[in-house]
Design a protein around this motif. Structure first.
Motif, PDB file in Angstrom:
ATOM      1  N   LEU A  84      -9.515   5.770  12.765  1.00  0.00           N
ATOM      2  CA  LEU A  84      -9.242   5.062  11.522  1.00  0.00           C
ATOM      3  C   LEU A  84      -7.923   4.312  11.660  1.00  0.00           C
ATOM      4  O   LEU A  84      -6.960   4.568  10.950  1.00  0.00           O
TER       5      LEU A  84
ATOM      6  N   THR B  72      -3.000   7.008   4.150  1.00  0.00           N
ATOM      7  CA  THR B  72      -3.559   8.335   3.875  1.00  0.00           C
ATOM      8  C   THR B  72      -2.987   9.460   4.736  1.00  0.00           C
ATOM      9  O   THR B  72      -2.692  10.549   4.209  1.00  0.00           O
TER      10      THR B  72
ATOM     11  N   ASP C  42      -6.884   1.512  10.824  1.00  0.00           N
ATOM     12  CA  ASP C  42      -6.358   0.717   9.727  1.00  0.00           C
ATOM     13  C   ASP C  42      -5.916   1.580   8.547  1.00  0.00           C
ATOM     14  O   ASP C  42      -5.478   1.062   7.529  1.00  0.00           O
ATOM     15  N   SER C  43      -6.018   2.887   8.672  1.00  0.00           N
ATOM     16  CA  SER C  43      -5.610   3.770   7.584  1.00  0.00           C
ATOM     17  C   SER C  43      -4.237   4.351   7.893  1.00  0.00           C
ATOM     18  O   SER C  43      -4.114   5.330   8.621  1.00  0.00           O
TER      19      SER C  43
ATOM     20  N   THR D 290       0.824  -1.205   0.000  1.00  0.00           N
ATOM     21  CA  THR D 290       0.000   0.000   0.000  1.00  0.00           C
ATOM     22  C   THR D 290       0.863   1.262   0.000  1.00  0.00           C
ATOM     23  O   THR D 290       0.377   2.349  -0.321  1.00  0.00           O
TER      24      THR D 290
ATOM     25  N   PHE E 173      -8.381  11.392  10.339  1.00  0.00           N
ATOM     26  CA  PHE E 173      -7.155  10.665  10.038  1.00  0.00           C
ATOM     27  C   PHE E 173      -5.977  11.037  10.931  1.00  0.00           C
ATOM     28  O   PHE E 173      -5.032  10.261  11.071  1.00  0.00           O
TER      29      PHE E 173
ATOM     30  N   GLN F  29     -14.837  10.873   8.590  1.00  0.00           N
ATOM     31  CA  GLN F  29     -13.894  10.244   7.678  1.00  0.00           C
ATOM     32  C   GLN F  29     -13.632  11.085   6.438  1.00  0.00           C
ATOM     33  O   GLN F  29     -12.735  10.778   5.672  1.00  0.00           O
TER      34      GLN F  29
ATOM     35  N   ASN G 257     -14.224   0.311  -2.489  1.00  0.00           N
ATOM     36  CA  ASN G 257     -13.552   0.377  -1.187  1.00  0.00           C
ATOM     37  C   ASN G 257     -14.574   0.293  -0.067  1.00  0.00           C
ATOM     38  O   ASN G 257     -14.534   1.016   0.907  1.00  0.00           O
TER      39      ASN G 257
ATOM     40  N   ASN H 105      -8.960  11.092  -1.152  1.00  0.00           N
ATOM     41  CA  ASN H 105      -8.752   9.650  -1.207  1.00  0.00           C
ATOM     42  C   ASN H 105      -7.605   9.345  -2.166  1.00  0.00           C
ATOM     43  O   ASN H 105      -7.693   9.659  -3.350  1.00  0.00           O
TER      44      ASN H 105
END
Length: 358
Positions: A280, A286, A282-283, A152, A222, A216, A332, A243
């Protein structure tokens, strides 16, 4: 029995045989159509539905400048990669070059998949990704190990993968392209901007905000604005996020501004200071992009990144007309095609080498 009566009898028997054959064919056609209809899952949008199949343009002459497209290929998501690439390739006459970033142990499997599709006619380069480059830049917390996928972060290193390219398109593997990628590639980037993204508050993506997901679509979703390092940046918490699953990069400007080094710096600081928002968890891709490109990025046409497909109550609210008009669809989200929540990669386990549902 006279010869005339014999001839009439023969004609009658031939006519009866013909009617029987026609009747059987009609029954077979009816069964076929019934089977086709029952195989379709109503009310659920999937990239393998007939509406999403790209027209075959095998043998089309490819002209013009090269359009570098960067996409990653994880072992467990090869079906998705092939489907995304097919949709790009068969909806454009442009001179597309795919730059496929993958792990060394996946390369042979990937080549096999490519050889089984029309993509064996396409130009592509398989680029190995070395996870060691991320040492010290991502958390080693075993509880987060499953959410951190090395590939990623490949988008952070595009100038290293295609050093001679001045511009490139990056695509996540869970997309289906319905427009000509040349149009996206031709996105105008403002002077001094190294990338163009689709804002989460734009007219198209705002339809897909997941209910109950909080902020989000804003920076506060974030980044942890209670941390001193974030406060010092002077960013507004309610700034609309973007995004990074689809974007256009000016690689000349990217290298000039040393964007990769900036991203790595914030990755390392997060390991030390835990700067990302817990909402978030798991992000992890970003947040550094949001920091580096804060008010320093251009915008792509929102129809070139229609996302949240598969999200419960979000992407499924899109009208059929809107979906058909979209230039790029991004899965997504999660959906339940077989009575359970499935990820995009789960779906492609059911697909053949061409990316079509079997």
């Amino acid at each position: 029995m006279t010869l005339r009566r014999v001839n009439i009898l023969i004609l009658v028997l031939i006519a009866i045989a013909f009617l029987i054959i026609v009747h059987r064919n009609l029954l077979n056609l009816n069964d076929f159509l019934r089977t086709e209809n029952t195989d379709t899952l109503p009310g659920v949008l999937h990239p393998f539905d007939p509406d999403f199949e790209s027209p075959r343009k095998s043998g089309v002459a490819r002209t013009g400048e090269e359009i570098p497209v960067v996409i990653t290929a994880a072992e467990e998501r090869l079906g998705a990669v092939i489907a995304a690439m097919n949709s790009v390739y068969h909806n454009s006459k442009s001179n597309i070059v795919f730059n496929i970033v993958t792990m060394n142990d996946t390369a042979d499997h990937l080549k096999l998949w490519l050889s089984k599709t029309h993509l064996n006619e396409a130009k592509y380069k398989i680029i190995p990704f070395e996870p060691k480059i991320l040492n010290g830049k991502i958390s080693k917390d075993p509880q987060k190990a499953d959410t951190v996928k090395p590939l990623t972060f490949a988008r952070f290193y595009m100038p290293l993968f295609i050093p001679d390219a001045e511009k490139a398109v990056y695509l996540d593997d869970d997309v289906i392209v319905q427009g000509d990628i040349q149009e996206l590639f031709d996105t105008n980037l403002k002077a001094g901007h190294a990338a163009a993204f689709s804002d989460d508050c734009d007219s198209a993506s705002s339809k897909g905000i997941v209910r109950g997901a909080g902020n989000q679509n804003n920076y506060i979703g974030f980044l942890d604005f209670k941390k001193e390092a974030i406060k010092k940046l002077g960013m507004r918490a309610n700034t609309c996020s973007f995004n990074p699953g689809v974007f256009v990069a000016n690689l000349t400007e990217w290298k000039h501004q040393n964007i990769t080094n900036q991203l790595e710096t914030w990755m390392e600081r997060n390991v030390e200071e835990d700067l990302y928002s817990r909402t978030l968890a798991d992000s992890v891709t970003t947040p550094p992009l949001l920091i580096v490109f804060y008010k320093r990025h251009s915008s792509i046409d929102p129809m070139w990144h229609v996302r949240h497909l598969g999200s419960t109550g979000a992407g499924n609210r899109y009208s059929p007309q809107f979906v058909k008009a979209a230039k790029l669809l991004h899965w997504n989200g999660h959906y339940k095609p077989w009575g359970r929540t499935s990820s995009f990669s789960d779906i492609w386990d059911k697909c053949d080498f061409s990316g079509r549902f079997t």
